[in-house]
Every structure is written in structure tokens, then in C-alpha cells.
Motif scaffolding. Structure first.
Motif, PDB file in Angstrom:
ATOM      1  N   VAL A 157       0.842  -1.209   0.000  1.00  0.00           N
ATOM      2  CA  VAL A 157       0.000   0.000   0.000  1.00  0.00           C
ATOM      3  C   VAL A 157       0.878   1.260   0.000  1.00  0.00           C
ATOM      4  CG1 VAL A 157      -1.831   1.253   1.204  1.00  0.00           C
ATOM      5  CG2 VAL A 157      -1.911  -1.250   1.089  1.00  0.00           C
ATOM      6  N   LEU A 158       1.985   1.195   0.710  1.00  0.00           N
ATOM      7  CA  LEU A 158       2.940   2.305   0.690  1.00  0.00           C
ATOM      8  C   LEU A 158       3.415   2.585  -0.739  1.00  0.00           C
ATOM      9  CD1 LEU A 158       4.026   3.922   3.055  1.00  0.00           C
ATOM     10  CD2 LEU A 158       5.934   2.317   3.218  1.00  0.00           C
ATOM     11  N   SER A 159       3.702   1.520  -1.473  1.00  0.00           N
ATOM     12  CA  SER A 159       4.184   1.722  -2.845  1.00  0.00           C
ATOM     13  C   SER A 159       3.086   2.322  -3.719  1.00  0.00           C
ATOM     14  CB  SER A 159       4.708   0.406  -3.434  1.00  0.00           C
ATOM     15  OG  SER A 159       3.644  -0.447  -3.798  1.00  0.00           O
ATOM     16  N   LEU A 160       1.844   1.939  -3.451  1.00  0.00           N
ATOM     17  CA  LEU A 160       0.720   2.529  -4.211  1.00  0.00           C
ATOM     18  C   LEU A 160       0.591   4.017  -3.900  1.00  0.00           C
ATOM     19  CD1 LEU A 160      -2.076  -0.211  -3.873  1.00  0.00           C
ATOM     20  CD2 LEU A 160      -0.983   0.575  -5.993  1.00  0.00           C
ATOM     21  N   ILE A 161       0.711   4.350  -2.630  1.00  0.00           N
ATOM     22  CA  ILE A 161       0.572   5.753  -2.225  1.00  0.00           C
ATOM     23  C   ILE A 161       1.679   6.611  -2.850  1.00  0.00           C
ATOM     24  CG2 ILE A 161       0.708   7.334  -0.244  1.00  0.00           C
ATOM     25  CD1 ILE A 161      -0.649   5.054   1.413  1.00  0.00           C
ATOM     26  N   LEU A 162       2.903   6.115  -2.766  1.00  0.00           N
ATOM     27  CA  LEU A 162       4.023   6.899  -3.310  1.00  0.00           C
ATOM     28  C   LEU A 162       3.905   7.066  -4.825  1.00  0.00           C
ATOM     29  CD1 LEU A 162       6.936   5.414  -1.179  1.00  0.00           C
ATOM     30  CD2 LEU A 162       6.025   7.744  -1.041  1.00  0.00           C
ATOM     31  N   SER A 163       3.522   5.983  -5.501  1.00  0.00           N
ATOM     32  CA  SER A 163       3.436   6.092  -6.959  1.00  0.00           C
ATOM     33  C   SER A 163       2.295   7.024  -7.351  1.00  0.00           C
ATOM     34  CB  SER A 163       3.267   4.714  -7.606  1.00  0.00           C
ATOM     35  OG  SER A 163       2.114   4.067  -7.133  1.00  0.00           O
ATOM     36  N   GLU A 164       1.222   6.997  -6.574  1.00  0.00           N
ATOM     37  CA  GLU A 164       0.101   7.885  -6.857  1.00  0.00           C
ATOM     38  C   GLU A 164       0.480   9.343  -6.651  1.00  0.00           C
ATOM     39  OE1 GLU A 164      -3.151   8.786  -4.804  1.00  0.00           O
ATOM     40  OE2 GLU A 164      -4.472   8.676  -6.562  1.00  0.00           O
ATOM     41  N   ARG A 165       1.391   9.569  -5.735  1.00  0.00           N
ATOM     42  CA  ARG A 165       1.862  10.943  -5.505  1.00  0.00           C
ATOM     43  C   ARG A 165       2.883  11.398  -6.530  1.00  0.00           C
ATOM     44  NH1 ARG A 165       1.841  12.692   0.649  1.00  0.00           N
ATOM     45  NH2 ARG A 165      -0.159  11.768   1.178  1.00  0.00           N
TER      46      ARG A 165
END
Ligand SMILES: Nc1ncnc2c1ncn2[C@@H]1O[C@H](COP(=O)(O)OP(=O)(O)O)[C@@H](O)[C@H]1O
Ligand SMILES: [Mg+2]
Ligand SMILES: [Zn+2]
Lengths: 246, 135
Positions: A38-46
Motif C-alpha cells: 500500500v505504501l508503494s501505491l501511495i508513493l506512486s500515486e503521488r
């Protein structure tokens, strides 16, 4: 002694990564895979160019959270991590082993890790998030021996059983002078006191609490829905406050 | 196929070794190619010859020797060799082992007792066996 040729390429591909965050715990089942993915999803979304690397060779599972079933690597003098979403590049042994079991002993895990790290062609990444296996075995030991300056994000739940194992990992990391980003309390229903105390005991940062989110199981595999969960909201706050990328 | 990646590692490794030894030039590089990894030696050789240009290994002679994979079963002690992986594995399986030889434990079993708990005693993958330097 002749040098191990794999280590040269490993260093070269890792040099392209600006920040490495390794999600570890020592304990299994506390949410390392969930939090790293989920962290990787958040960072990529940002908008950060993000990598996600699943190093749990015995039980790879990040792909299930991402909803990836059929997955093939593009080969180009090695293998290119799979583009899982905009800005998100993913690597796992899952496409090689599918649903087969992976019985590996210590030295074999170690060799598999070195081999895998040395054939991956990461892009210039702002951040590589690593989902670590449980335990303090070969993968962790080789990881810290070979991967340049990772920061560890430690995951614990508010249970005495978990805390005692995580305490051992933290001791090990402090004595070895590893960089600990901080500790996250996961699956919290109301009380996170044990995890806060643990952070205080070692003077490491308490990064925040992630609630137990009963809705999470229902959105597995759906990246957009995952980003709307309470779990992701709590992790977003942590990113906002503590994850400063070079 | 990642012969180019391996060739790149080999050149980096031998040049580094030569520098550490204060050598003037690399005369010979000897490679042992374990066949569990099913490398394409022609591609590897081509890549090495391309990549060595302009390095201390420019004029190095590159020697290959091959080794069939040998296994020892930890469960029952059986020892065996595989000469032709294609006879027992699918293309995808061979490809997975090509990238990570340890994944042989997912696809190969001891022919005597059926266990996956074996050691690969020889022929796992490519090894830098020797380098001859001119000092
Ligand atoms: N905050 C949370 N809320 C609800 N379920 C969670 C949460 N964190 C993890 N889980 C669930 O707990 C289980 C174990 O999590 P996982 O990430 O696989 O742990 P680990 O990688 O540490 O073994 C999984 O079923 C996962 O979906
Ligand atoms: Mg996990
Ligand atoms: Zn056997």
C-alpha cells in the motif's frame, strides 16, 4: 578467491535507486506485505517513481494485493520489473513459480536473493519499497550485507507475542548501526500502547498507527479502492509526515 | 535470456580484479558454465567480445568449459546428473531456472524418492574460474 560476478551487477542496478525502504518485522502475519504494497501505491500515486520488490520467496503475495495474476517480465539484458500502475514497477518471483511451492534452504535463499537482485533492471527510482520475509535468516542478513543504505520501517502489532520478537530485531539493527526509519503499529483496534512503549524503549520514531480495517480484504486486488481505505489513509499520513525522499 | 547482463558483470569483475592487482592487462578469462542455467554460450561470447572493447580485457582470450548439473538428495542420499533439461521440464520452467537456478527446487524432484530437498553439487550456473593477468 575469484570474485562473485553477480555482485557487480547488483551494485550497478541498485545504484539507480535513490531511497530504499525495507519493511521488516521479524514476525510473520503482522502486515509487512500489506504495508509495503500500500505504501508503494501511495508513493506512486503521488508521482514518485516507485519500485516494489517482494522478497518473501517462500510466500510471495504482494501481487495479490495489486490484483496481478498473469504477469510476465519483459527481458532486456536481464529483466525489467513489471509496470503494475503508473509510476509503479514491481518485481517478485511469483511469475517464475506461479502457485508452486518453493522449498529452499538457507544458502539457496541467499543465492536466490543475490541472483534476483542482480538481474533486475530498475529504472531511476525515487524510492524502492521492499517487502521482507519474516525472521532474521539468510534473506535479511544478505540484504543488509549487499544492499546499500536501506532504511528500515518496522511493523508490529499491539501484542506481547509480537513485541518480544520485534524487540530482538530492533536490538540487532541498533547494534549493527542500521538506519531505522521508525515503527508502525498495525491492525490497531483501540490500543497501541505496547508499540509506542517499544519505540520509546529504543528511542526510535513511532510513525503512527494503522487501524484494523475489515474492509481491506474485500478490496484486495483493486488498487483504486485500496487507496480509499482507512488503512491507506493512515499510511498516507505517515508518508506525509515521515517519508522524506531525497 | 540475460547473457548480456552476465557478460557485463564478468567484465566489471575481471577489470576490478586486474586493477586491484595492479595489472597492466588481462590476458585470459576462464569461465565455468554450469548447464542448469542453460546459457546460450554463443550469445555470451558475442556479448563478452563486444563489452571487453576499450577495457583492460580488450585482448583477453575467453575460455569456456561446461559442466552438467549434478544433484544430491538430502532426503535419501541419491546422486544424479541431468544432461538434458528439456527432457523433463517445460520451456517456462527452464526459463525460470535460467534466471534463478535455485528455482530448480520448484520443478525438479529426486528421481528416487521424489523429494525437492536436494543440493546442486555441480553445474549450477556461471562461475569465474580464473583470470590470467599481465603485471
Ligand atoms: N491494517 C489491517 N487491517 C486489516 N487487515 C490487515 C491489516 N494489515 C494486514 N492485514 C491482513 O493481515 C494478514 C497478514 O498480513 P500480511 O501483510 O500478509 O502480513 P506479513 O507480510 O507481515 O506476513 C493479511 O490477511 C492482511 O490482509
Ligand atoms: Mg508477507
Ligand atoms: Zn531422494
Amino acid at each position: 578467491m575469484m570474485p562473485d560476478i553477480r555482485l557487480y551487477r547488483l551494485k550497478k542496478t541498485m545504484d539507480k535507486v535513490k531511497n530504499i525502504i525495507s519493511v521488516a518485522s521479524g514476525k510473520g502475519g503482522v502486515g509487512k506485505t500489506t504495508i509495503s504494497t500500500v505504501l508503494s501505491l501511495i508513493l506512486s500515486e503521488r508521482g514518485y517513481i516507485t519500485g516494489l520488490l517482494d522478497l518473501d520467496f517462500h510466500g510471495p503475495s504482494c501481487h495479490t494485493i495489486l490484483g496481478i495474476d498473469k504477469m510476465e517480465y519483459e527481458e532486456e539484458k536481464g529483466i525489467n520489473p513489471y509496470k503494475a500502475a503508473e509510476n509503479l514497477y514491481f518485481a517478485s518471483i511469483y511469475p517464475f513459480v506461479k502457485n508452486g511451492y518453493v522449498p529452499l534452504r538457507g544458502m539457496e535463499l541467499s543465492n536466490a536473493l543475490i541472483e534476483f537482485l542482480s538481474i533486475l533492471n530498475w529504472k531511476e527510482l525515487d524510492c524502492l519499497i521492499i517487502d521482507m520475509p519474516p525472521g532474521m535468516g539468510d534473506v535479511l542478513l544478505d540484504f543488509i550485507r549487499l544492499v546499500p543504505s536501506p532504511k528500515f520501517l518496522i511493523v508490529a502489532t499491539n501484542s506481547a507475542l509480537v513485541i518480544q520478537t520485534v524487540r530482538r530485531l530492533i536490538k540487532f539493527m541498533i547494534e549493527g548501526n542500521f538506519n531505522i526509519l521508525g515503527i508502525v503499529a498495525n491492525m490497531i483496534r483501540n490500543d497501541d500502547a505496547l508499540v509506542r512503549e517499544l519505540a520509546k524503549e529504543f528511542s526510535i520514531k513511532f510513525l503512527g498507527s494503522v487501524p484494523f480495517d475489515q474492509y481491506f480484504e474485500k478490496v484486495l486486488g483493486n488498487m483504486q479502492e485500496i487507496l480509499r481505505t482507512n488503512l491507506a489513509a493512515a499510511l498516507s499520513d505517515i508518508v506525509e509526515q515521515y517519508i522524506k525522499l531525497k | 535470456m540475460h547473457e548480456w547482463a552476465l557478460a557485463e558483470s564478468i567484465i566489471m569483475a575481471v577489470v576490478d580484479l586486474a586493477k586491484r592487482e595492479n595489472a597492466k592487462e588481462i590476458l585470459e578469462v576462464e569461465l565455468l558454465v554450469g548447464e542448469l542455467q542453460t546459457l546460450n554460450i554463443e550469445v555470451l561470447e558475442f556479448a563478452l567480445n563486444e563489452l571487453k572493447r576499450g577495457t583492460m580485457a580488450e585482448n583477453a582470450k575467453i575460455k569456456f568449459s561446461k559442466q552438467f548439473p549434478r544433484f544430491k538428495c538430502i532426503a535419501c542420499g541419491n546422486v544424479w546428473e541431468i544432461r538434458n533439461l528439456e527432457n523433463i521440464l517445460s520451456r517456462d520452467e527452464i526459463e525460470s531456472i535460467h534466471f534463478i537456478p535455485e528455482l530448480s527446487h520448484v520443478f525438479i524432484k529426486c528421481p528416487r524418492c521424489g523429494s525437492n530437498d536436494f543440493q546442486v553439487t555441480e553445474g549450477r550456473g556461471i562461475i569465474l574460474k580464473g583470470v590470467v593477468l599481465k603485471k
